[in-house]
Design a protein around this motif. Structure first.
Motif, PDB file in Angstrom:
ATOM      1  N   TYR A 180      16.740  19.025 -59.643  1.00  0.00           N
ATOM      2  CA  TYR A 180      17.682  19.841 -58.867  1.00  0.00           C
ATOM      3  C   TYR A 180      16.951  20.658 -57.807  1.00  0.00           C
ATOM      4  CZ  TYR A 180      20.949  23.672 -57.927  1.00  0.00           C
ATOM      5  OH  TYR A 180      21.744  24.605 -57.309  1.00  0.00           O
ATOM      6  N   VAL A 181      15.910  21.356 -58.211  1.00  0.00           N
ATOM      7  CA  VAL A 181      15.156  22.193 -57.272  1.00  0.00           C
ATOM      8  C   VAL A 181      14.437  21.331 -56.240  1.00  0.00           C
ATOM      9  CG1 VAL A 181      13.273  23.859 -57.077  1.00  0.00           C
ATOM     10  CG2 VAL A 181      14.898  24.041 -58.965  1.00  0.00           C
ATOM     11  N   THR A 182      13.858  20.221 -56.677  1.00  0.00           N
ATOM     12  CA  THR A 182      13.118  19.342 -55.757  1.00  0.00           C
ATOM     13  C   THR A 182      14.035  18.732 -54.712  1.00  0.00           C
ATOM     14  OG1 THR A 182      11.546  18.830 -57.539  1.00  0.00           O
ATOM     15  CG2 THR A 182      11.577  17.372 -55.624  1.00  0.00           C
ATOM     16  N   ALA A 183      15.214  18.274 -55.132  1.00  0.00           N
ATOM     17  CA  ALA A 183      16.147  17.651 -54.188  1.00  0.00           C
ATOM     18  C   ALA A 183      16.594  18.650 -53.130  1.00  0.00           C
ATOM     19  CB  ALA A 183      17.350  17.091 -54.939  1.00  0.00           C
ATOM     20  N   LEU A 184      16.911  19.869 -53.529  1.00  0.00           N
ATOM     21  CA  LEU A 184      17.339  20.880 -52.559  1.00  0.00           C
ATOM     22  C   LEU A 184      16.201  21.253 -51.616  1.00  0.00           C
ATOM     23  CD1 LEU A 184      19.566  23.196 -54.770  1.00  0.00           C
ATOM     24  CD2 LEU A 184      20.303  21.591 -53.014  1.00  0.00           C
ATOM     25  N   ASN A 185      14.985  21.286 -52.112  1.00  0.00           N
ATOM     26  CA  ASN A 185      13.841  21.578 -51.248  1.00  0.00           C
ATOM     27  C   ASN A 185      13.656  20.492 -50.198  1.00  0.00           C
ATOM     28  OD1 ASN A 185      11.713  23.918 -51.703  1.00  0.00           O
ATOM     29  ND2 ASN A 185      12.717  23.550 -53.655  1.00  0.00           N
ATOM     30  N   ILE A 186      13.778  19.244 -50.608  1.00  0.00           N
ATOM     31  CA  ILE A 186      13.617  18.140 -49.659  1.00  0.00           C
ATOM     32  C   ILE A 186      14.704  18.188 -48.589  1.00  0.00           C
ATOM     33  CG2 ILE A 186      13.685  15.637 -49.424  1.00  0.00           C
ATOM     34  CD1 ILE A 186      12.404  15.446 -52.183  1.00  0.00           C
ATOM     35  N   ILE A 187      15.951  18.405 -49.008  1.00  0.00           N
ATOM     36  CA  ILE A 187      17.051  18.482 -48.041  1.00  0.00           C
ATOM     37  C   ILE A 187      16.843  19.646 -47.080  1.00  0.00           C
ATOM     38  CG2 ILE A 187      19.533  18.870 -47.799  1.00  0.00           C
ATOM     39  CD1 ILE A 187      19.891  17.450 -50.509  1.00  0.00           C
ATOM     40  N   GLY A 188      16.464  20.802 -47.630  1.00  0.00           N
ATOM     41  CA  GLY A 188      16.266  21.972 -46.783  1.00  0.00           C
ATOM     42  C   GLY A 188      15.173  21.778 -45.750  1.00  0.00           C
ATOM     43  N   LYS A 189      14.065  21.181 -46.155  1.00  0.00           N
ATOM     44  CA  LYS A 189      12.967  20.977 -45.203  1.00  0.00           C
ATOM     45  C   LYS A 189      13.311  19.928 -44.157  1.00  0.00           C
ATOM     46  CE  LYS A 189       9.046  22.578 -47.923  1.00  0.00           C
ATOM     47  NZ  LYS A 189       7.711  22.254 -48.472  1.00  0.00           N
ATOM     48  N   LEU A 190      13.999  18.879 -44.555  1.00  0.00           N
ATOM     49  CA  LEU A 190      14.366  17.852 -43.584  1.00  0.00           C
ATOM     50  C   LEU A 190      15.303  18.407 -42.517  1.00  0.00           C
ATOM     51  CD1 LEU A 190      14.902  14.681 -45.823  1.00  0.00           C
ATOM     52  CD2 LEU A 190      12.949  15.231 -44.374  1.00  0.00           C
ATOM     53  N   VAL A 191      16.278  19.208 -42.933  1.00  0.00           N
ATOM     54  CA  VAL A 191      17.248  19.745 -41.976  1.00  0.00           C
ATOM     55  C   VAL A 191      16.607  20.794 -41.078  1.00  0.00           C
ATOM     56  CG1 VAL A 191      19.394  21.037 -41.750  1.00  0.00           C
ATOM     57  CG2 VAL A 191      19.204  19.237 -43.474  1.00  0.00           C
ATOM     58  N   SER A 192      15.997  21.806 -41.688  1.00  0.00           N
ATOM     59  CA  SER A 192      15.475  22.926 -40.897  1.00  0.00           C
ATOM     60  C   SER A 192      14.284  22.516 -40.042  1.00  0.00           C
ATOM     61  CB  SER A 192      15.076  24.070 -41.840  1.00  0.00           C
ATOM     62  OG  SER A 192      14.064  23.644 -42.756  1.00  0.00           O
ATOM     63  N   CYS A 193      13.357  21.771 -40.598  1.00  0.00           N
ATOM     64  CA  CYS A 193      12.150  21.405 -39.847  1.00  0.00           C
ATOM     65  C   CYS A 193      12.471  20.451 -38.708  1.00  0.00           C
ATOM     66  CB  CYS A 193      11.123  20.780 -40.791  1.00  0.00           C
ATOM     67  SG  CYS A 193      10.488  21.924 -42.032  1.00  0.00           S
ATOM     68  N   THR A 194      13.465  19.585 -38.888  1.00  0.00           N
ATOM     69  CA  THR A 194      13.845  18.673 -37.806  1.00  0.00           C
ATOM     70  C   THR A 194      14.427  19.440 -36.623  1.00  0.00           C
ATOM     71  OG1 THR A 194      14.286  16.906 -39.397  1.00  0.00           O
ATOM     72  CG2 THR A 194      15.257  16.681 -37.212  1.00  0.00           C
ATOM     73  N   LEU A 195      15.281  20.420 -36.903  1.00  0.00           N
ATOM     74  CA  LEU A 195      15.890  21.204 -35.827  1.00  0.00           C
ATOM     75  C   LEU A 195      14.845  22.037 -35.086  1.00  0.00           C
ATOM     76  CD1 LEU A 195      19.149  22.382 -37.622  1.00  0.00           C
ATOM     77  CD2 LEU A 195      18.918  20.559 -35.942  1.00  0.00           C
ATOM     78  N   VAL A 196      13.979  22.702 -35.833  1.00  0.00           N
ATOM     79  CA  VAL A 196      12.967  23.539 -35.193  1.00  0.00           C
ATOM     80  C   VAL A 196      11.970  22.688 -34.410  1.00  0.00           C
ATOM     81  CG1 VAL A 196      11.119  25.209 -35.611  1.00  0.00           C
ATOM     82  CG2 VAL A 196      13.223  25.334 -36.944  1.00  0.00           C
ATOM     83  N   ALA A 197      11.540  21.571 -34.999  1.00  0.00           N
ATOM     84  CA  ALA A 197      10.592  20.693 -34.314  1.00  0.00           C
ATOM     85  C   ALA A 197      11.197  20.120 -33.036  1.00  0.00           C
ATOM     86  CB  ALA A 197      10.157  19.568 -35.243  1.00  0.00           C
ATOM     87  N   TYR A 198      12.492  19.832 -33.049  1.00  0.00           N
ATOM     88  CA  TYR A 198      13.143  19.310 -31.841  1.00  0.00           C
ATOM     89  C   TYR A 198      13.133  20.346 -30.729  1.00  0.00           C
ATOM     90  CZ  TYR A 198      16.620  17.093 -28.841  1.00  0.00           C
ATOM     91  OH  TYR A 198      17.266  16.522 -27.765  1.00  0.00           O
ATOM     92  N   GLY A 199      13.352  21.604 -31.088  1.00  0.00           N
ATOM     93  CA  GLY A 199      13.296  22.657 -30.083  1.00  0.00           C
ATOM     94  C   GLY A 199      11.915  22.810 -29.476  1.00  0.00           C
ATOM     95  N   PHE A 200      10.883  22.768 -30.314  1.00  0.00           N
ATOM     96  CA  PHE A 200       9.512  22.890 -29.810  1.00  0.00           C
ATOM     97  C   PHE A 200       9.092  21.676 -28.992  1.00  0.00           C
ATOM     98  CE2 PHE A 200       8.715  26.113 -33.229  1.00  0.00           C
ATOM     99  CZ  PHE A 200       8.316  27.136 -32.373  1.00  0.00           C
ATOM    100  N   ALA A 201       9.614  20.512 -29.326  1.00  0.00           N
ATOM    101  CA  ALA A 201       9.166  19.285 -28.664  1.00  0.00           C
ATOM    102  C   ALA A 201       9.912  18.986 -27.373  1.00  0.00           C
ATOM    103  CB  ALA A 201       9.305  18.102 -29.624  1.00  0.00           C
ATOM    104  N   LYS A 202      11.214  19.324 -27.295  1.00  0.00           N
ATOM    105  CA  LYS A 202      12.037  18.835 -26.188  1.00  0.00           C
ATOM    106  C   LYS A 202      12.518  19.921 -25.232  1.00  0.00           C
ATOM    107  CE  LYS A 202      11.828  14.575 -27.591  1.00  0.00           C
ATOM    108  NZ  LYS A 202      11.098  13.544 -26.792  1.00  0.00           N
ATOM    109  N   TYR A 203      12.596  21.154 -25.678  1.00  0.00           N
ATOM    110  CA  TYR A 203      13.139  22.194 -24.809  1.00  0.00           C
ATOM    111  C   TYR A 203      12.024  22.932 -24.076  1.00  0.00           C
ATOM    112  CZ  TYR A 203      17.853  21.678 -26.651  1.00  0.00           C
ATOM    113  OH  TYR A 203      19.085  21.181 -26.972  1.00  0.00           O
ATOM    114  N   ARG A 204      12.341  23.357 -22.872  1.00  0.00           N
ATOM    115  CA  ARG A 204      11.416  24.149 -22.077  1.00  0.00           C
ATOM    116  C   ARG A 204      11.865  25.609 -22.113  1.00  0.00           C
ATOM    117  NH1 ARG A 204      10.473  20.543 -16.537  1.00  0.00           N
ATOM    118  NH2 ARG A 204       9.577  18.701 -17.571  1.00  0.00           N
ATOM    119  N   ALA A 205      10.977  26.481 -22.525  1.00  0.00           N
ATOM    120  CA  ALA A 205      11.301  27.902 -22.612  1.00  0.00           C
ATOM    121  C   ALA A 205      10.023  28.708 -22.496  1.00  0.00           C
ATOM    122  CB  ALA A 205      12.017  28.213 -23.933  1.00  0.00           C
ATOM    123  N   ARG A 206      10.153  29.900 -21.954  1.00  0.00           N
ATOM    124  CA  ARG A 206       8.996  30.776 -21.823  1.00  0.00           C
ATOM    125  C   ARG A 206       8.546  31.254 -23.201  1.00  0.00           C
ATOM    126  NH1 ARG A 206      10.500  34.762 -16.682  1.00  0.00           N
ATOM    127  NH2 ARG A 206      10.559  33.104 -15.072  1.00  0.00           N
ATOM    128  N   GLY A 207       7.243  31.236 -23.397  1.00  0.00           N
ATOM    129  CA  GLY A 207       6.690  31.698 -24.665  1.00  0.00           C
ATOM    130  C   GLY A 207       6.805  30.709 -25.795  1.00  0.00           C
TER     131      GLY A 207
END
Length: 292
Positions: free
Chosen positions: A93-120
């Protein structure tokens, strides 16, 4: 013709000599690797052997790798006397929720760092990577106080909710992989009228599968083998995970080593299965990330 044939023969003889020189070196390296493999696998073999021994044989001073009589009943008695399946369900139960949480959150944050242009953006990315240098032992006490004050102590929430806020290493891995995805694919999807969620789901995620598999496997290993987290945030034995449940076999006056080793083998089997089927994906994901 003879003048041309002589250099060819000389090159062939030179290559044969090099091969003859390389073969002894390869044999030596192979022998050393085999010895190192035996040293690394010996604790695993000893754990398996101890799990199949009788109690008197475990405590005997006559150390032998193979038991005199294989005690398969150790595993049967382990499942009869201890709620191993219940501990395993808590861990899943704990492992499955951890995997889902990291896949969702890390994908969104990584997409922002990789594709968007922003100061800082680069400064924020460096700050994010710098958090990897902070050991978990430093944040352990503040996190315990925080989760206890908000009423999350003795619940599973502290074990999986933080995964929905990202992980520095996973974000770094996904960001490096995303930078290799051509922009033309996203632009073509936007021309067809696709919004950001559809671009992520239909364009980015399919091309991100090798890196996502690596993140999932690393998250599985870290959560499945976590002992300190459940020890700190859980106090109810009914909510114990596998790694915490192993300690129930160790009392103040007695340690049931044969049951403890059998419990360890049971908790290790899922990790071996995941590693066996996912080792190729790990290598491919990290290699492709480095190339791109």
């Amino acid at each position: 013709m003879t003048a041309l044939a002589n250099p060819v023969r000389k090159s062939e003889t030179a290559s044969k000599r090099r091969r003859e020189r390389v073969r002894p070196l390869q044999i030596i390296v192979f022998i050393l690797l085999c010895l190192c493999s035996v040293l690394l696998i010996f604790p695993l073999l000893w754990m398996l052997s101890t799990s199949l021994k009788a109690p008197y044989e475990v405590m005997s001073l006559d150390l032998k790798l193979l038991p005199k009589v294989i005690q398969w009943n150790n595993y049967v008695e382990l499942f009869q006397q201890y709620p191993v399946f219940h501990f395993m369900w808590n861990t899943i139960y704990v492992t499955a929720l951890n995997i889902i949480g990291k896949l969702v959150s890390c994908t969104l944050v990584a997409y922002g760092f990789a594709k968007y242009r922003a100061r800082g953006k680069n400064v924020l990315f460096v700050i994010l990577l710098s958090t990897m240098m902070v050991p978990w032992a430093v944040t352990m006490v503040p996190l315990f106080i925080l989760f206890k004050e908000i009423g999350w102590y003795n619940t599973f929430l502290p074990l999986w909710v933080p995964s929905f806020f990202g992980d520095a290493f996973s974000i770094f891995l996904l960001r490096q992989f995303m930078m290799g995805i051509p922009k033309e694919l996203e632009e073509a999807a936007r021309i067809d009228g696709a919004g950001l969620p559809r671009v992520l789901w239909n364009v980015v995620v399919p091309n991100l599968k090798p890196a996502l598999v690596v993140v999932s496997i690393f998250s599985f290993f870290n959560t499945w083998n976590d002992f300190l987290g459940p020890l700190i945030f859980l106090s109810d034995p009914e909510k114990a995970t596998l790694q915490l449940g192993i300690q129930f076999l160790r009392t103040q006056y007695n340690v049931q080593w044969h049951y403890m080793m059998a419990f360890s083998v049971v908790s290790l089997v899922p990790c071996l299965i995941v590693f066996f089927f996912g080792q190729r994906q790990i290598v491919d994901g990290i290699t492709l990330t480095g190339i791109k």
